[in-house]
Scaffold this active site. Structure first.
Site, short mmCIF file in Angstrom:
data_model
loop_
_atom_site.label_atom_id
_atom_site.label_comp_id
_atom_site.label_asym_id
_atom_site.label_seq_id
_atom_site.Cartn_x
_atom_site.Cartn_y
_atom_site.Cartn_z
CG ASP A 21 -2.04 0.98 1.07
OD1 ASP A 21 -2.42 1.46 -0.05
OD2 ASP A 21 -2.64 1.16 2.04
N GLY A 22 0.35 2.40 -0.62
CA GLY A 22 0.94 3.59 -0.71
C GLY A 22 1.39 4.13 -1.83
NE ARG A 34 -4.88 6.30 -7.32
CZ ARG A 34 -4.36 6.04 -6.08
NH1 ARG A 34 -4.15 7.18 -5.31
NH2 ARG A 34 -4.51 4.74 -5.33
CG HIS A 38 -0.31 1.91 -9.34
ND1 HIS A 38 -0.41 1.81 -8.12
CD2 HIS A 38 -1.48 2.50 -9.78
CE1 HIS A 38 -1.43 1.92 -7.78
NE2 HIS A 38 -2.25 2.44 -8.65
CG LEU A 132 10.42 -16.88 -4.07
CD1 LEU A 132 10.10 -16.78 -2.64
CD2 LEU A 132 10.90 -15.34 -4.58
C1 FPP Z 1 -1.92 -0.05 -3.49
O1 FPP Z 1 -1.50 1.31 -3.25
C2 FPP Z 1 -1.34 -0.80 -4.79
C3 FPP Z 1 -2.17 -1.21 -5.45
C4 FPP Z 1 -3.58 -1.50 -5.52
C5 FPP Z 1 -1.49 -1.77 -6.79
C6 FPP Z 1 -0.16 -2.53 -6.61
C7 FPP Z 1 0.35 -2.62 -7.53
C8 FPP Z 1 1.73 -2.53 -7.93
C9 FPP Z 1 2.80 -2.72 -6.72
C10 FPP Z 1 2.40 -2.63 -9.10
C11 FPP Z 1 3.16 -3.78 -9.62
C12 FPP Z 1 2.79 -5.13 -9.20
C13 FPP Z 1 3.03 -6.28 -9.92
C14 FPP Z 1 2.83 -7.50 -9.29
C15 FPP Z 1 3.76 -6.26 -11.23
P1 FPP Z 1 -2.39 2.60 -3.37
O2 FPP Z 1 -2.75 2.92 -4.92
O3 FPP Z 1 -3.91 2.14 -2.67
O4 FPP Z 1 -1.74 3.81 -2.73
P2 FPP Z 1 -2.61 5.03 -1.65
O5 FPP Z 1 -3.11 3.98 -0.68
O6 FPP Z 1 -1.46 5.43 -1.33
O7 FPP Z 1 -3.82 5.68 -2.59
#
Ligand code: FPP
Length: 250
Positions: A21-22, A34, A38, A132
């Site tokens: 998260d974050g 945003r 990602h 893994l």
């Molecule tokens: C949450 O942060 C993150 C997500 C919903 C997406 C996770 C995706 C990745 C880390 C990208 C790549 C992944 C792979 C497996 C290739 P948020 O958007 O909710 O952040 P916020 O809480 O700060 O808004």
């Protein structure tokens, strides 16, 4: 899968699960969209995988896209799908070379055919790897997982394979995602929020939970090492008392 005996000195977790998260807040701090977050998050995913390979952690489960994430703005969902596609094209061969077995867990049928078939191909290609176990939860929800397991067990009961009054935790467990893997020892959530958000529910029954204020794109090897150090200092009692653990009756 049998849990480790209570109190056993499993100083290194065998299975780590992470709510990454974050990303959005990381981007906002830089006045960027945003999706920029990602992309940065994807690099942190790479680092986390390398870290687990280096430290000999057997299984890593990442929450990449929840069943609820479809409700995000259309352009963000589209950008995430694009990012997953590109990551698959770019990373699978290298991960395969490092002995990583990739598994996607969740309802894959909801994804566009091109993406779903790339996910299946990645799973097939890496199926025999053992270094893994990398599980990527996509369109996944912990309640969905328990419900799909119950539905499959009900079908087994209907087929006469098990009597309804014989159903217990042990008969349901094999139908859940990740049933063939060690139990989750350490559950990490980055980004400062302190909740589970419908990630693995059944599987974290005895996991140690670690909340980190670090935003996911900044979660580097030092931050991961800190989580492991915290885990190593926990006393895992699995319902027993400290005295029992100390006496070795774990
Ligand atoms: C949450 O942060 C993150 C997500 C919903 C997406 C996770 C995706 C990745 C880390 C990208 C790549 C992944 C792979 C497996 C290739 P948020 O958007 O909710 O952040 P916020 O809480 O700060 O808004």
């Amino acid at each position: 899968m049998t849990p480790p005996p209570a109190g056993a000195p499993h100083r290194l977790p065998r299975h780590v699960a992470i709510v990454m998260d974050g990303n959005g807040r990381w981007a906002r701090k830089r006045l960027r969209p945003r999706t920029f977050g990602h992309h940065a998050g994807q690099k942190a995913v790479r680092n986390a995988i390398e870290f687990c390979l280096r430290r000999g952690i057997a299984a890593l489960t990442l929450f990449a896209f929840s069943s609820e994430n479809w409700q995000r703005p259309e352009d963000e969902v589209g950008a995430l799908m694009e990012l997953f596609l590109k990551a698959l094209d770019r990373e699978v061969d290298e991960l395969h070379g490092h002995g990583v077995r990739i598994r996607f867990v969740g309802e894959l049928a909801a994804f566009a055919p091109a993406l779903a078939s790339r996910m299946r191909a990645a799973m097939d290609k890496t199926a025999a790897n053992t270094k893994l176990m990398l599980n990527i939860a996509v369109n996944y929800g912990g309640r969905w997982d328990i419900a799909q397991a119950a539905a499959r067990l009900a079908r087994a009961a209907q087929a006469g394979e098990i009597a309804p009054d014989q159903i217990d935790e042990r008969s349901l467990a094999p139908y859940l995602c990740l049933a063939d893997q060690p139990p989750v020892d350490l559950f990490i959530r980055t980004g400062g929020e302190q909740r589970v958000s419908n990630f693995l529910l059944w599987q974290i029954a005895y996991a140690e939970i670690y909340f980190s204020a670090t935003l996911w794109p900044d979660f580097d090897a030092a931050a991961f090492e800190q989580a492991l150090a915290d885990y190593a200092g926990r006393e895992r009692r699995f319902g027993k008392t400290s005295a029992q653990i100390a006496a070795g009756n774990g």
